[in-house]
Design an enzyme around this catalytic site. Structure first.
Site, PDB file in Angstrom:
ATOM      1  N   ASP A   1     -12.810  16.264  -5.720  1.00 43.35           N
ATOM      2  CA  ASP A   1     -11.234  15.317  -5.052  1.00 43.35           C
ATOM      3  C   ASP A   1     -11.587  14.360  -5.525  1.00 43.35           C
ATOM      4  O   ASP A   1     -12.045  13.946  -4.631  1.00 43.35           O
ATOM      5  CB  ASP A   1     -10.419  16.337  -4.613  1.00 43.35           C
ATOM      6  CG  ASP A   1     -10.149  17.820  -5.341  1.00 43.35           C
ATOM      7  OD1 ASP A   1     -10.910  17.675  -5.952  1.00 43.35           O
ATOM      8  OD2 ASP A   1     -10.209  18.664  -3.948  1.00 43.35           O
TER       9      ASP A   1
ATOM     10  N   ASP B   1      -2.693  25.397 -10.130  1.00 40.86           N
ATOM     11  CA  ASP B   1      -2.086  25.650  -8.350  1.00 40.86           C
ATOM     12  C   ASP B   1      -1.049  26.826  -8.144  1.00 40.86           C
ATOM     13  O   ASP B   1       0.099  26.287  -8.700  1.00 40.86           O
ATOM     14  CB  ASP B   1      -2.276  24.228  -7.695  1.00 40.86           C
ATOM     15  CG  ASP B   1      -3.046  22.927  -7.883  1.00 40.86           C
ATOM     16  OD1 ASP B   1      -4.103  23.836  -8.394  1.00 40.86           O
ATOM     17  OD2 ASP B   1      -2.110  22.151  -7.969  1.00 40.86           O
TER      18      ASP B   1
END
Length: 256
Positions: free
Chosen positions: A11, A130
């Site tokens: 990330d 998500d």
């Protein structure tokens, strides 16, 4: 039998690798190029690079960083963050990405999945999702989990497959960074709804969590970040354990 894959995730925010819990409280986890080199050596099967600030800050993924990370790799490499058009994807593929991950932009403009699949082939298109369980239903969220939608996860996975996605990267926001295991019940349900590979993400904290998500969650691949970045789980050791559990896994010289 297709081998199961172990995938470290980088990330990226402001050019550095970061990690948080439940999508917040981000802390620095190192230089992405150095981590990419380390994971290649350790026997990771693929790498995922998500620029988590790209969509939020309305800027494009750092193409030069992608180029430097790709130069350090000899394994498949997925890149996402701020991809909202075929032109965006083309830049990333030209800079070394093997696959493109789309998330928020695909929810807002589902036709993007069709366009990417037509332009580059479904094998290049990963739809990252998500989701969070709200009142007993898994709901899709956008912008790194900050914006809830009215779209149910089970409906969205079916639609993205129809539109040409080659793979789904499902992150449970309820499990992300908690190190309590993957969302195996949800993963197992998703595997009955689609015929494309599903990557499990969110919750890895111990070697048995990986075995569980392959056996119970029916996942095709397992993605993790902090447990790999901080050396809490070593990929060669993890692969040896999975092999002992009779899970089909790629073993390299580094793993043996």
């Amino acid at each position: 039998m297709l081998t199961k894959r172990i995938i470290p995730c980088l990330d990226i925010k402001d050019g550095r690798t970061v990690k948080g819990v439940n999508f917040v409280n981000l802390r620095d986890a190192g230089d992405p190029v150095a981590l990419a080199k380390r994971y290649t050596t350790e026997g990771a099967d693929e790498l995922v690079f998500l620029d988590i600030s790209a969509t939020e800050q309305k800027r494009k993924t750092l193409a030069d960083l992608v180029l430097r990370v790709a130069a350090a790799l000899d394994i498949p490499f997925t890149v996402g963050g701020g991809v909202s058009s075929v032109a965006d994807a083309k830049i990333l593929l030209r800079n070394g990405a093997d696959k493109i991950a789309v998330n928020s932009a695909a929810v807002r403009t589902p036709e993007l999945i069709n366009e990417l699949s037509t332009a580059f082939g479904s094998q290049c298109v990963v739809v990252a999702i998500d989701a969070k369980k709200i009142d007993g239903r898994w709901m899709v969220h956008l912008v790194g989990g900050k914006v809830p939608t009215q779209i149910e996860l089970k409906d969205w996975v079916k639609e993205v497959e129809i539109r040409g996605a080659g793979e789904i990267l499902f992150t449970s926001m309820d499990h992300d960074g908690t190190k309590n295991g993957f969302a195996n019940q949800a993963l197992a349900e998703l595997s009955t709804l689609v015929n494309i590979p599903i990557i499990a993400s969110g919750g890895a904290g111990a070697t048995n969590h990986f075995a569980d998500t392959f056996k119970l969650g029916k996942a095709d691949a397992a993605l993790a970040a902090s447990v790999f970045h901080y050396g809490e789980i070593k990929i060669p050791e993890l692969k040896k354990i999975l092999k002992q559990e009779n899970i089909a896994i790629r073993i390299t010289d580094e793993n043996s």
